[in-house]
Enzyme design. Structure first.
Site: not given
Length: 160
Positions: A46, A48-50
């Site tokens: 996703t 922000t996660c990546s």
């Protein structure tokens, strides 16, 4: 009720991708007898996660471990196959353990689940980071909805 500083990590097993497929991760063994930084993301791959969360911990892994941390783990309510592929994509191997909580059992036991059913994403985990010393939470930072500040690698470095 959410887990808090001073609480023990729940005895709920996780999964990780191994050489021959998914492997069990016994929470008591993983968190016992060592200092672990655990951070949670709403989902692998996703935005922000990546782009920020996992890459921050990968790039700061040596600095974090130099502060006495034995392991850094990324947790998501995804299966071990997805977490393994995401770890490969982010070059996390040897730096961040990619822990899968496919049914959200561990995340729910922490009391840090996030209901994204209306968005078509099911039950996920909130974005947070914690420091766990011999199975006991010594620092917990849970993000406000949509935020990315207190659970970053940089924030954890300051907390250590």
């Amino acid at each position: 009720m959410s887990i808090k500083t001073g609480d023990k990590i729940p005895a709920v097993n996780l999964k990780k991708m191994g050489q021959n497929g998914p492997e069990d991760v016994d929470a008591a063994s993983y968190f016992g007898g060592k200092k672990v930084v655990l951070f949670s993301v709403p989902g692998a791959f996703t935005p922000t996660c990546s782009a920020k969360h996992l890459p921050g911990f990968v790039s700061h892994a040596d600095e974090i471990k130099a502060k006495g941390v034995d392991a850094i783990a990324c947790l998501a309510v995804n299966d071990a196959f997805v977490m393994g592929a995401w770890g490969d994509d982010q070059k996390a191997d040897g730096k961040v353990d990619m822990l899968a909580d496919g049914s959200a059992a561990f995340t729910t036991a922490l009391g840090l689940e996030l209901d994204l059913v209306a968005a078509g994403l099911g039950i996920r985990g909130q974005r947070f980071a914690m420091i766990v010393d011999d199975g006991t939470v010594t620092h917990l930072a849970v993000e406000a909805p949509g935020a990315f500040e207190v659970s970053s690698a940089e924030a954890i470095l300051k907390a250590l």
